[in-house]
Write an enzyme that holds these catalytic residues in place. Sequence first.
Site, mmCIF file in Angstrom:
data_model
loop_
_atom_site.group_PDB
_atom_site.id
_atom_site.type_symbol
_atom_site.label_atom_id
_atom_site.label_comp_id
_atom_site.label_asym_id
_atom_site.label_seq_id
_atom_site.Cartn_x
_atom_site.Cartn_y
_atom_site.Cartn_z
ATOM 1 N N GLU A 223 44.047 -16.532 9.316
ATOM 2 C CA GLU A 223 44.734 -18.298 8.575
ATOM 3 C C GLU A 223 45.792 -18.279 9.034
ATOM 4 O O GLU A 223 46.008 -19.707 9.604
ATOM 5 C CB GLU A 223 43.512 -18.240 7.292
ATOM 6 C CG GLU A 223 42.407 -18.689 7.512
ATOM 7 C CD GLU A 223 41.030 -18.246 6.388
ATOM 8 O OE1 GLU A 223 42.514 -17.966 4.789
ATOM 9 O OE2 GLU A 223 40.574 -18.016 5.796
ATOM 10 N N GLU B 298 38.705 -7.869 11.345
ATOM 11 C CA GLU B 298 38.002 -9.400 10.492
ATOM 12 C C GLU B 298 38.203 -10.269 11.833
ATOM 13 O O GLU B 298 38.612 -11.500 11.963
ATOM 14 C CB GLU B 298 39.453 -10.318 9.427
ATOM 15 C CG GLU B 298 39.385 -9.662 7.972
ATOM 16 C CD GLU B 298 39.521 -10.166 7.363
ATOM 17 O OE1 GLU B 298 39.016 -10.414 5.733
ATOM 18 O OE2 GLU B 298 40.125 -11.238 7.621
ATOM 19 N N SER C 274 32.160 -13.111 4.735
ATOM 20 C CA SER C 274 31.380 -13.321 5.251
ATOM 21 C C SER C 274 30.778 -11.907 4.133
ATOM 22 O O SER C 274 29.654 -12.312 4.317
ATOM 23 C CB SER C 274 30.625 -13.702 5.890
ATOM 24 O OG SER C 274 30.948 -14.842 6.341
ATOM 25 N N ASN D 196 40.849 -11.570 -1.626
ATOM 26 C CA ASN D 196 41.686 -12.860 -0.898
ATOM 27 C C ASN D 196 41.418 -13.802 -1.638
ATOM 28 O O ASN D 196 40.962 -14.585 -1.089
ATOM 29 C CB ASN D 196 41.363 -12.116 1.073
ATOM 30 C CG ASN D 196 42.542 -13.156 1.259
ATOM 31 O OD1 ASN D 196 43.157 -14.067 -0.120
ATOM 32 N ND2 ASN D 196 42.445 -13.553 2.763
ATOM 33 N N TRP D 197 41.961 -14.308 -2.262
ATOM 34 C CA TRP D 197 41.718 -15.220 -3.326
ATOM 35 C C TRP D 197 42.035 -16.843 -2.514
ATOM 36 O O TRP D 197 41.957 -18.007 -2.223
ATOM 37 C CB TRP D 197 42.547 -15.416 -4.589
ATOM 38 C CG TRP D 197 41.615 -14.713 -6.117
ATOM 39 C CD1 TRP D 197 40.438 -14.060 -4.886
ATOM 40 C CD2 TRP D 197 41.573 -14.776 -6.691
ATOM 41 N NE1 TRP D 197 40.380 -12.991 -6.200
ATOM 42 C CE2 TRP D 197 40.781 -14.007 -7.245
ATOM 43 C CE3 TRP D 197 42.932 -15.062 -7.851
ATOM 44 C CZ2 TRP D 197 40.706 -13.400 -8.641
ATOM 45 C CZ3 TRP D 197 43.260 -15.119 -8.686
ATOM 46 C CH2 TRP D 197 41.734 -14.128 -9.518
ATOM 47 N N LYS D 198 42.673 -16.384 -1.544
ATOM 48 C CA LYS D 198 43.313 -17.833 -0.290
ATOM 49 C C LYS D 198 44.169 -18.380 -1.363
ATOM 50 O O LYS D 198 44.976 -18.473 -2.001
ATOM 51 C CB LYS D 198 42.962 -18.480 0.750
ATOM 52 C CG LYS D 198 41.716 -17.024 1.417
ATOM 53 C CD LYS D 198 40.636 -17.434 2.296
ATOM 54 C CE LYS D 198 40.270 -16.042 3.425
ATOM 55 N NZ LYS D 198 39.469 -16.041 4.063
ATOM 56 N N GLY E 51 34.766 -16.747 6.681
ATOM 57 C CA GLY E 51 34.984 -18.778 6.251
ATOM 58 C C GLY E 51 33.225 -18.827 6.537
ATOM 59 O O GLY E 51 32.406 -18.552 6.767
ATOM 60 N N GLY F 123 36.531 -12.354 1.156
ATOM 61 C CA GLY F 123 37.164 -13.661 0.917
ATOM 62 C C GLY F 123 36.386 -14.750 -0.310
ATOM 63 O O GLY F 123 36.517 -14.604 -1.790
ATOM 64 N N HIS G 172 46.759 -11.831 8.584
ATOM 65 C CA HIS G 172 45.689 -12.916 8.246
ATOM 66 C C HIS G 172 45.617 -13.912 9.318
ATOM 67 O O HIS G 172 46.178 -14.798 9.912
ATOM 68 C CB HIS G 172 45.139 -13.049 7.138
ATOM 69 C CG HIS G 172 44.152 -13.785 6.937
ATOM 70 N ND1 HIS G 172 43.829 -15.085 6.837
ATOM 71 C CD2 HIS G 172 43.155 -13.212 5.921
ATOM 72 C CE1 HIS G 172 42.148 -14.908 6.760
ATOM 73 N NE2 HIS G 172 41.899 -13.746 6.605
HETATM 74 P P1 PGA Z 1 35.586 -14.862 3.716
HETATM 75 O O1 PGA Z 1 36.592 -14.522 3.897
HETATM 76 O O2 PGA Z 1 34.484 -13.461 3.171
HETATM 77 O O3 PGA Z 1 35.186 -15.890 2.420
HETATM 78 O O4 PGA Z 1 34.447 -14.627 4.749
HETATM 79 C C1 PGA Z 1 37.161 -13.123 4.624
HETATM 80 C C2 PGA Z 1 38.740 -13.400 4.741
HETATM 81 O O5 PGA Z 1 39.735 -14.332 5.160
HETATM 82 O O6 PGA Z 1 39.785 -12.119 4.301
#
Ligand code: PGA
Length: 253
Positions: free
Chosen positions: A97, A165, A213, A8-10, A171, A234, A95
């Site tokens: 976020e 998640e 993470s 997931n490149w966000k 993050g 992520g 997600h």
């Molecule tokens: P992260 O994000 O691997 O940077 O913790 C995971 C995600 O939000 O899917």
Amino acid sequence: MKKLIIGNWKMFPNSALEAKKLFCVIKKTADKKKNIQTVICPPSLFIKDLASQATGSRCVVGAQNLFWEKEGPFTGEISAEMLKSIKVKYVIVGHSERRLMGETSEDIAKKVVASLRAGLNTVLCIGELERDSSGNFTKFLREEIQVALKFLNRPVFTRLIIAYEPIWAIGKKGGRAAEPEDVLEVSIFIRKVIADMFDKKTAMSVPILYGGSVDHKNTQVFFEKGEIQGLLVGRASLDPKKFEKIISIAEDI
Ligand code: PGA
């Protein structure tokens, strides 16, 4: 079944050129791994270009979001049909976020059903904000699953994937991955909730992923102890070296 590794490149990287470079490096590794389905979910602006790079590759392109209506006056939104028309096969829904930006459980329920009806592999994200010692977080997870799946009936289930998640593990700020034992516990719990809503066979058929993470150092232990079928990655998916290691470790397990 192939293990799923989803990046997931966000809202990264900053340019189409950078996205293409990064994708091409990842694709090279992914193409050598026959036991892994690699999926990269870039910002929507880059999907089409990367999907054309992915033709004939083991690495496919996914979306980070979609809207539930087929078409209409919905400024800024993208439908499942539009994603399908550019050969997108996977989409992330709910997600945390996006939930923090105001997406409600009702919205997510509508997105899940629209996405599955369109035949997209739908990665539903669930996860608690924090863990309490009395175990109330499981009530929260149960509700998230029940609401997200409330419009479904069984036939569309073949393409549902659930990503656990925990928000506290996502993050830089969270920074601490969950313990594999806790992931195992939650994956059993998720199947139980689905079995109660539908049936056991359906519950057993849904792939469960872990995200939060994830990096090359904890990949192995999540597969060995977490009872998961894949990972949602992520930050480490934007670092080609780390992401390649994750794919290679998963392939060898
Ligand atoms: P992260 O994000 O691997 O940077 O913790 C995971 C995600 O939000 O899917």
